[in-house]
Design a protein around this motif. Structure first.
Motif, PDB file in Angstrom:
ATOM      1  N   SER A 110      -7.727  -4.262   7.507  1.00 29.20           N
ATOM      2  CA  SER A 110      -8.617  -4.638   8.586  1.00 29.20           C
ATOM      3  C   SER A 110      -8.292  -5.962   9.274  1.00 29.20           C
ATOM      4  N   GLU A 162      -8.082  -2.483   1.611  1.00 26.52           N
ATOM      5  CA  GLU A 162      -8.613  -1.863   2.995  1.00 26.52           C
ATOM      6  C   GLU A 162      -8.799  -3.368   3.642  1.00 26.52           C
ATOM      7  N   GLU A 199       0.940  -0.915   0.089  1.00 27.26           N
ATOM      8  CA  GLU A 199      -0.072  -0.165   0.084  1.00 27.26           C
ATOM      9  C   GLU A 199       0.742   1.440  -0.242  1.00 27.26           C
TER      10      GLU A 199
END
Length: 133
Positions: free
Chosen positions: A103, A99, A40
Protein backbone atom coordinates in the motif's frame (compact mmCIF):
# COMPACT_ATOMS: atom_id res chain seq x y z
CA UNK A 1 8.50 9.65 30.04
CA UNK A 2 4.72 9.97 30.17
CA UNK A 3 2.28 8.11 27.94
CA UNK A 4 0.29 10.10 25.39
CA UNK A 5 -3.12 11.14 26.70
CA UNK A 6 -4.84 10.95 23.31
CA UNK A 7 -4.27 9.94 19.70
CA UNK A 8 -2.84 6.73 18.24
CA UNK A 9 -0.08 6.51 20.88
CA UNK A 10 -2.46 6.82 23.84
CA UNK A 11 -2.88 3.06 24.24
CA UNK A 12 0.85 2.37 24.21
CA UNK A 13 2.62 2.24 27.58
CA UNK A 14 5.33 4.90 27.84
CA UNK A 15 8.02 2.29 28.56
CA UNK A 16 7.32 0.66 25.14
CA UNK A 17 7.49 3.82 23.02
CA UNK A 18 11.25 3.82 22.44
CA UNK A 19 11.18 0.24 21.16
CA UNK A 20 8.12 0.94 19.00
CA UNK A 21 9.91 3.92 17.44
CA UNK A 22 12.86 1.63 16.68
CA UNK A 23 10.58 -0.92 14.99
CA UNK A 24 8.83 1.79 12.95
CA UNK A 25 12.19 3.19 11.95
CA UNK A 26 13.28 -0.28 10.77
CA UNK A 27 10.15 -1.23 8.83
CA UNK A 28 9.73 2.31 7.50
CA UNK A 29 13.21 2.39 5.99
CA UNK A 30 13.03 2.63 2.19
CA UNK A 31 15.22 -0.40 1.58
CA UNK A 32 13.35 -2.57 4.09
CA UNK A 33 10.03 -1.65 2.46
CA UNK A 34 11.30 -2.55 -1.00
CA UNK A 35 12.92 -5.83 0.10
CA UNK A 36 9.71 -6.90 1.85
CA UNK A 37 7.67 -5.99 -1.24
CA UNK A 38 9.97 -7.96 -3.56
CA UNK A 39 10.04 -11.07 -1.36
CA UNK A 40 6.28 -11.59 -1.69
CA UNK A 41 6.88 -13.50 -4.92
CA UNK A 42 8.77 -16.16 -2.96
CA UNK A 43 12.30 -16.94 -1.82
CA UNK A 44 15.07 -15.11 -3.66
CA UNK A 45 18.82 -15.36 -3.77
CA UNK A 46 20.95 -12.35 -2.90
CA UNK A 47 21.77 -11.47 -6.52
CA UNK A 48 18.09 -11.72 -7.51
CA UNK A 49 17.18 -9.36 -4.67
CA UNK A 50 19.86 -6.93 -5.76
CA UNK A 51 18.47 -6.97 -9.33
CA UNK A 52 14.88 -6.45 -8.17
CA UNK A 53 15.67 -3.54 -5.82
CA UNK A 54 17.29 -1.01 -8.18
CA UNK A 55 19.74 1.41 -6.61
CA UNK A 56 20.54 -0.61 -3.49
CA UNK A 57 24.25 -1.07 -2.85
CA UNK A 58 25.71 -4.40 -1.87
CA UNK A 59 26.55 -3.05 1.59
CA UNK A 60 23.03 -1.68 2.15
CA UNK A 61 21.35 -4.88 0.93
CA UNK A 62 23.52 -6.95 3.28
CA UNK A 63 22.74 -4.65 6.22
CA UNK A 64 19.01 -4.54 5.43
CA UNK A 65 18.76 -8.33 5.12
CA UNK A 66 20.63 -8.79 8.41
CA UNK A 67 18.34 -6.35 10.25
CA UNK A 68 15.13 -7.81 8.79
CA UNK A 69 16.30 -11.28 9.78
CA UNK A 70 17.17 -10.10 13.32
CA UNK A 71 13.63 -8.74 13.70
CA UNK A 72 12.07 -11.98 12.45
CA UNK A 73 10.62 -10.42 9.28
CA UNK A 74 12.59 -12.59 6.83
CA UNK A 75 14.31 -15.94 6.93
CA UNK A 76 17.73 -16.87 5.55
CA UNK A 77 18.21 -20.44 4.41
CA UNK A 78 21.67 -21.70 3.45
CA UNK A 79 21.81 -24.88 1.36
CA UNK A 80 24.83 -27.19 1.59
CA UNK A 81 25.53 -27.22 -2.13
CA UNK A 82 28.49 -26.47 -4.35
CA UNK A 83 28.47 -23.60 -5.00
CA UNK A 84 26.69 -22.61 -1.77
CA UNK A 85 23.17 -21.27 -2.21
CA UNK A 86 21.40 -18.88 0.20
CA UNK A 87 17.77 -17.82 -0.13
CA UNK A 88 15.80 -15.14 1.65
CA UNK A 89 12.04 -15.35 2.20
CA UNK A 90 9.35 -13.56 4.14
CA UNK A 91 8.77 -14.98 7.60
CA UNK A 92 5.18 -15.08 8.91
CA UNK A 93 5.80 -11.76 10.68
CA UNK A 94 7.00 -10.21 7.41
CA UNK A 95 4.03 -11.59 5.48
CA UNK A 96 1.76 -9.78 7.92
CA UNK A 97 3.54 -6.53 7.04
CA UNK A 98 3.59 -7.14 3.28
CA UNK A 99 0.12 -5.75 2.47
CA UNK A 100 0.89 -2.54 4.36
CA UNK A 101 4.20 -2.22 2.49
CA UNK A 102 2.52 -2.70 -0.89
CA UNK A 103 0.00 0.00 0.00
CA UNK A 104 2.80 2.44 0.88
CA UNK A 105 4.81 1.66 -2.24
CA UNK A 106 1.66 1.95 -4.38
CA UNK A 107 0.73 5.27 -2.79
CA UNK A 108 4.21 6.66 -3.45
CA UNK A 109 4.09 5.52 -7.08
CA UNK A 110 0.57 6.91 -7.58
CA UNK A 111 1.46 10.33 -6.17
CA UNK A 112 4.98 10.54 -7.60
CA UNK A 113 4.24 13.39 -10.05
CA UNK A 114 2.23 15.40 -7.53
CA UNK A 115 4.92 15.16 -4.87
CA UNK A 116 7.62 16.04 -7.41
CA UNK A 117 5.65 19.20 -8.33
CA UNK A 118 5.32 20.20 -4.67
CA UNK A 119 9.04 19.72 -4.13
CA UNK A 120 9.87 21.82 -7.19
CA UNK A 121 7.58 24.61 -5.97
CA UNK A 122 9.08 24.47 -2.49
CA UNK A 123 12.61 24.60 -3.92
CA UNK A 124 11.67 27.58 -6.09
CA UNK A 125 10.14 29.27 -3.04
CA UNK A 126 13.35 28.85 -1.07
CA UNK A 127 15.32 30.55 -3.81
CA UNK A 128 13.64 33.88 -3.02
CA UNK A 129 10.58 33.72 -5.29
CA UNK A 130 8.19 32.53 -2.59
CA UNK A 131 4.77 34.20 -2.77
CA UNK A 132 3.55 35.77 0.43
CA UNK A 133 0.15 34.74 1.79
Amino acid sequence: MDAASQGPCAGIPAEQMDFIRQVLDRVGDKWSLLVIAVLESGPLRYTDLQRQVPGISQRMLTLTLRQLQQDGLITRTAYAEVPPRVEYALAPLGRGLHEIVLSLVGWAAEHHDEIREHRARAAAGHSGTEART
